[in-house]
Motif scaffolding. Sequence first.
Motif, mmCIF file in Angstrom:
data_model
loop_
_atom_site.group_PDB
_atom_site.id
_atom_site.type_symbol
_atom_site.label_atom_id
_atom_site.label_comp_id
_atom_site.label_asym_id
_atom_site.label_seq_id
_atom_site.Cartn_x
_atom_site.Cartn_y
_atom_site.Cartn_z
ATOM 1 N N THR A 208 -14.347 -12.259 -27.985
ATOM 2 C CA THR A 208 -13.165 -12.611 -27.185
ATOM 3 C C THR A 208 -13.584 -12.986 -25.769
ATOM 4 O O THR A 208 -13.115 -13.987 -25.210
ATOM 5 N N HIS A 209 -14.485 -12.214 -25.179
ATOM 6 C CA HIS A 209 -14.936 -12.514 -23.813
ATOM 7 C C HIS A 209 -15.837 -13.753 -23.770
ATOM 8 O O HIS A 209 -15.766 -14.537 -22.816
ATOM 9 N N HIS A 210 -16.665 -13.918 -24.781
ATOM 10 C CA HIS A 210 -17.635 -15.020 -24.820
ATOM 11 C C HIS A 210 -16.943 -16.357 -25.135
ATOM 12 O O HIS A 210 -17.066 -17.325 -24.373
ATOM 13 N N GLU A 211 -16.225 -16.391 -26.260
ATOM 14 C CA GLU A 211 -15.667 -17.658 -26.732
ATOM 15 C C GLU A 211 -14.399 -18.072 -25.979
ATOM 16 O O GLU A 211 -14.249 -19.232 -25.600
ATOM 17 N N ILE A 212 -13.503 -17.102 -25.748
ATOM 18 C CA ILE A 212 -12.249 -17.439 -25.052
ATOM 19 C C ILE A 212 -12.419 -17.291 -23.542
ATOM 20 O O ILE A 212 -12.088 -18.188 -22.770
ATOM 21 N N GLY A 213 -12.973 -16.131 -23.119
ATOM 22 C CA GLY A 213 -13.090 -15.843 -21.693
ATOM 23 C C GLY A 213 -13.963 -16.819 -20.925
ATOM 24 O O GLY A 213 -13.787 -16.983 -19.719
ATOM 25 N N VAL A 214 -14.892 -17.473 -21.617
ATOM 26 C CA VAL A 214 -15.719 -18.480 -20.938
ATOM 27 C C VAL A 214 -15.587 -19.859 -21.588
ATOM 28 O O VAL A 214 -15.151 -20.815 -20.952
ATOM 29 N N HIS A 215 -15.929 -19.988 -22.873
ATOM 30 C CA HIS A 215 -15.963 -21.336 -23.456
ATOM 31 C C HIS A 215 -14.599 -22.013 -23.460
ATOM 32 O O HIS A 215 -14.500 -23.209 -23.138
ATOM 33 N N MET A 216 -13.541 -21.276 -23.784
ATOM 34 C CA MET A 216 -12.199 -21.882 -23.731
ATOM 35 C C MET A 216 -11.729 -22.052 -22.290
ATOM 36 O O MET A 216 -11.063 -23.044 -21.957
ATOM 37 N N THR A 240 -26.225 -23.043 -18.732
ATOM 38 C CA THR A 240 -25.259 -22.405 -17.830
ATOM 39 C C THR A 240 -24.071 -21.855 -18.604
ATOM 40 O O THR A 240 -23.624 -20.721 -18.369
ATOM 41 N N GLN A 241 -23.538 -22.655 -19.536
ATOM 42 C CA GLN A 241 -22.345 -22.226 -20.274
ATOM 43 C C GLN A 241 -22.618 -20.990 -21.129
ATOM 44 O O GLN A 241 -21.819 -20.051 -21.155
ATOM 45 N N GLU A 242 -23.751 -20.975 -21.825
ATOM 46 C CA GLU A 242 -24.068 -19.799 -22.647
ATOM 47 C C GLU A 242 -24.425 -18.602 -21.760
ATOM 48 O O GLU A 242 -24.105 -17.458 -22.089
ATOM 49 N N GLY A 243 -25.074 -18.865 -20.631
ATOM 50 C CA GLY A 243 -25.368 -17.791 -19.683
ATOM 51 C C GLY A 243 -24.098 -17.145 -19.158
ATOM 52 O O GLY A 243 -23.986 -15.911 -19.088
ATOM 53 N N LEU A 244 -23.122 -17.965 -18.788
ATOM 54 C CA LEU A 244 -21.828 -17.454 -18.327
ATOM 55 C C LEU A 244 -21.136 -16.638 -19.417
ATOM 56 O O LEU A 244 -20.533 -15.588 -19.148
ATOM 57 N N ALA A 245 -21.217 -17.134 -20.654
ATOM 58 C CA ALA A 245 -20.521 -16.478 -21.765
ATOM 59 C C ALA A 245 -21.120 -15.099 -22.064
ATOM 60 O O ALA A 245 -20.392 -14.122 -22.253
ATOM 61 N N VAL A 246 -22.453 -15.016 -22.100
ATOM 62 C CA VAL A 246 -23.082 -13.714 -22.353
ATOM 63 C C VAL A 246 -22.890 -12.800 -21.143
ATOM 64 O O VAL A 246 -22.728 -11.581 -21.295
ATOM 65 N N PHE A 247 -22.848 -13.386 -19.933
ATOM 66 C CA PHE A 247 -22.614 -12.572 -18.740
ATOM 67 C C PHE A 247 -21.216 -11.946 -18.766
ATOM 68 O O PHE A 247 -21.018 -10.831 -18.256
#
Length: 386
Positions: A208-216, A240-247
């Motif tokens: 939820t945090h990775h896919e919606i909270g960042v990618h969406m 950057t996008q995957e780094g933000l998502a895992v962060f």
Amino acid sequence: MKIENNVATKALLEIDHNIDELVKQIELLSYVNPTNIEEEKERFFASKYLTDPVFKYPNINFDRFKLHRKLFENDLEIIENESIRKLYEDIIYQYSGLIQCIETIGSGKKFYYNCLHCFGTPTEQDVENAKFILHFEEEEKKEGIFEPKYSSEDAKVFFKEYSKQYDFDYNIEQSDKISAIAMVLNNIQTLVLNSNYVYSDNEIAVLTHHEIGVHMVTTFNGVLHPLKIFSHGFPNNEETQEGLAVFAEYMSNNLTVKRLKELAYRVIAVDSLAKGYTFSKTFRLLHNQYDLDRETAFFITLRVHRGGGFTKDYLYLTGLKKIYDYYHQGKDLSLLLTGKVTLEYADEIESLISKGLAINAKHITDAYAENINTNKTVDFILKSLK
């Protein structure tokens, strides 16, 4: 702030529009996921891990040569601002590279070499970082947070509930033809859940945090700008996008040593490509040498070997380290949520906002509001990575 209304700006907006119309057709993840994963997994297991899978891929539904030609027809010389012109040059080369990736999917080495051009490959330091992570013990399976419980239909309910805090709507689909357990397709604003997977509580929280909270969030922020490059993506934005998502997983206290080790195994697997490993040899490396269960080993190997050698997966760990350091330097994460942007272009993003050609992020990742991470081992690992 209003857009500067002059000939140069109109020319830039026209070029941006042209590129946007062209690259809407390019969603690499739509093409690189095999259509026969389950059948080939069964065949591979039946062979005692000796016969490499033979994957099939979706048909390409655009004219690749025409797309290349139209990208390079854009007259970038009329962009007066040198840094913006250079950004658009980089963008055109990046998307030309992605087209080459798509047109060589399933061709083995050709696809691998095109991926090297687009995504690179792990350095020796990256591999050392991965091996460092693998020395740590995983968390105890307390309270069953890692226990598989939820079908993709159940997971859909969690995603919808979590998304109520955001002011955007998106589609949720289910598929048995993806190598990830979930993924966002940016160009059609869709979350795809793996219908063959059974999700744990921890995975629901992570996703939820990775896919919606960042990618969406970056998908929907991206479409709000006058310049559509924020939507279709800056050069090399994946790290950057995957780094933000895992962060976001880290900030919400859902990043575990178990998850970090998963990212480390991906680095090891991508590195095996550079060493010339076949699918079966990478699998045996993970399953026999690193003692991963065969399902996990298969899907990490699949992610890396799909298409002929997809090197992107090592970027999750390098991206996480860059974003972790960026945050602890006191820098503004919201700048990186403005769309599918790249940390290395932060100055250009600020410049475009000042010119009225971009806007500040409307949607902000909820996990970034406060750092509630309590996992000291995870913190120690992230601080220690080189």
